[in-house]
Design a protein around this motif. Structure first.
Motif, PDB file in Angstrom:
ATOM      1  N   ASP A  60       0.865  -1.174   0.000  1.00 43.00           N
ATOM      2  CA  ASP A  60       0.000   0.000   0.000  1.00 43.00           C
ATOM      3  C   ASP A  60       0.902   1.225   0.000  1.00 43.00           C
ATOM      4  O   ASP A  60       1.297   1.726   1.046  1.00 43.00           O
ATOM      5  CB  ASP A  60      -0.932   0.005   1.212  1.00 43.00           C
ATOM      6  N   HIS A  76      -2.047   0.605  -5.416  1.00 43.58           N
ATOM      7  CA  HIS A  76      -2.952   1.621  -5.954  1.00 43.58           C
ATOM      8  C   HIS A  76      -2.437   2.964  -5.458  1.00 43.58           C
ATOM      9  O   HIS A  76      -1.620   3.031  -4.528  1.00 43.58           O
ATOM     10  CB  HIS A  76      -4.400   1.398  -5.504  1.00 43.58           C
ATOM     11  N   ARG A 106      -7.752   7.491  -6.102  1.00 45.16           N
ATOM     12  CA  ARG A 106      -8.965   6.830  -6.610  1.00 45.16           C
ATOM     13  C   ARG A 106      -9.234   7.243  -8.047  1.00 45.16           C
ATOM     14  O   ARG A 106     -10.164   8.011  -8.337  1.00 45.16           O
ATOM     15  CB  ARG A 106     -10.153   7.165  -5.710  1.00 45.16           C
ATOM     16  N   GLY A 143      -3.008  -1.458   4.679  1.00 52.14           N
ATOM     17  CA  GLY A 143      -3.969  -0.359   4.524  1.00 52.14           C
ATOM     18  C   GLY A 143      -5.026  -0.596   3.464  1.00 52.14           C
ATOM     19  O   GLY A 143      -6.032   0.130   3.415  1.00 52.14           O
TER      20      GLY A 143
END
Ligand code: 3PG
Ligand code: MG
Length: 400
Positions: A23, A61, A64, A125
């Motif tokens: 994360d 990632h 968003r 996370g």
């Protein structure tokens, strides 16, 4: 529940390719990494894997981006920092540039695991997300939890199952609706739950206090009232409000789980603006009754001192969520006092990720706390449910 496999459970990794889900969703400011904690936190796992001869390819990632490439969420800054901290480790593109990640699309999982011999999840996370890179690979590759994930689980599940008492939990942040189930779970395990931040105003309103123009969730009043009745809320100074389970003077009897609300509030007067002192507006301290038009922006000094005393006396403390609008220096005092009490406490102190982790870092106190979690939502969900999709997948028990 079977236990989660750890790095030692993996087959021989010499000259093998390992997919590492990390994360690295770090805060960025003007394209630069504002805090690289999440990258540094993955280094023990990376070092272990490389020490065992593996070639490590990391993936994460960032933000968003909604399933399509977006230059604002490029992992390039992360790639640069990673190259400094762990040269030779590759980093895939932002996983969320592909809609298959959040949809847990089997085709995206196949693409991810292709060419790899093993999978390691160190993305604590993100392990509350049932996304492709979290729950998919363990179905196809020998898999294990990395050191960070294993430590987070150890610490946070330890709070649920075997905390040293008294166990004091502190919750802040803006919304009761986001945290109601966590409030309930913590009231099941902590001896005392202290509530501050924006969410305290719906509780104060449920007790009949006028709260001015403070944050307020109408549809949560019933739940707040029910919790206050069941957990015999005491005000910060220790006097009991009417309720069926009044704690003995000086605190709770053993086995009781008591909810404590602020007894004083720092508020910003009409015309004032958050983050903008130039707009004017008076700043004043009140008890729990705010005049019309005033916004509660922090716990008051009396409450901060009382919460601090309770934290310093506890043997276990868990804190998540700021006590006020600490990004505005006028309203940071409550959150700063809390962070300082965490640092001074002799007990075992744990800070949930997200805003409260940012606060202890901002005040330079992160090193004085026993454990600062790298996960915000993940730490709360693990405390609440005792499990996460990413952990179930590593145990081979994930059912999508
Ligand atoms: C986080 O920062 O909370 C984690 O990286 C998860 O991110 P998300 O909330 O966008 O899923
Ligand atoms: Mg300590």
């Amino acid at each position: 529940m079977t236990s989660v496999p750890t790095l030692e459970d993996l087959p021989d990794l010499d000259r093998r390719r390992v997919l590492l889900r990390a994360d690295f969703n770090v805060p960025l400011r003007d394209g630069e990494i504002a805090d690289d904690l999440r990258i540094r936190a993955a280094l023990p796992t990376i070092e272990w894997l490389r020490g065992h001869g593996a070639h490590v390819v990391a993936c994460t990632h960032l933000g968003r981006p909604k399933g399509k490439p977006d230059p604002r969420y490029s992992v390039e800054p992360v790639r640069r920092r990673l190259a400094e901290l762990a040269p030779g480790v590759d980093l895939l593109d932002n996983l969320r540039f592909d809609p298959g990640e959040e949809a847990d699309d089997p085709a995206f999982v196949s693409q991810l695991v292709d060419g790899f011999d093993a999978y390691v999840n160190d993305a604590f996370g993100a392990s509350h997300r049932a996304h492709a890179s979290i729950v998919g690979p363990p179905q196809f590759l020998p898999s294990a939890a990395g050191r960070l994930l294993a430590r987070e689980v150890d610490v946070l599940l330890g709070l649920r199952t075997d905390p040293r008492r008294p166990f004091v939990a502190v919750l802040g942040g803006s919304k009761v609706s986001d945290k109601l189930s966590v409030v309930e779970a913590l009231l099941g395990v902590a001896d005392t739950l202290l509530i501050g931040g924006g969410m305290c105003f719906t509780f104060l309103a449920a007790q009949g206090n006028p709260i001015g123009a403070s944050l307020f969730e109408d549809d949560m009043v019933g739940d707040c009232r029910r919790l206050l009745e069941r957990h015999g809320a005491v005000s910060a100074s220790g006097s009991a409000s009417p309720g069926p389970e009044r704690p003995a003077a000086g605190g709770s009897r053993s086995g009781e789980h008591v909810l404590v609300l602020p007894t004083d509030i720092t508020a910003l007067g009409p015309g004032g603006e958050l983050m903008n002192p130039a707009a004017g507006g008076e700043v004043r301290q009140f008890g729990t009754r705010l005049p019309d038009g005033w916004i509660g922006v922090d716990i008051g000094p009396g409450t901060a001192a009382d919460f601090g005393d309770r934290i310093v006396e506890a043997r276990t403390v868990f804190w998540n969520g700021p006590m006020g609008v600490f990004e505005d220096p006028r309203f940071e005092a409550g959150t700063r006092a809390l962070a300082q009490a965490m640092a001074d406490a002799g007990g075992f102190t744990v800070v949930g990720g997200g805003d409260s982790a940012a606060a202890v870092a901002q005040f330079g106190l992160a090193d004085a706390v026993d454990h600062v979690s790298t996960g915000g939502g993940a730490s709360l969900e693990l405390l609440e449910k005792g499990d996460l999709p990413g952990l179930a997948a590593l145990r081979g028990e994930w059912q999508g």
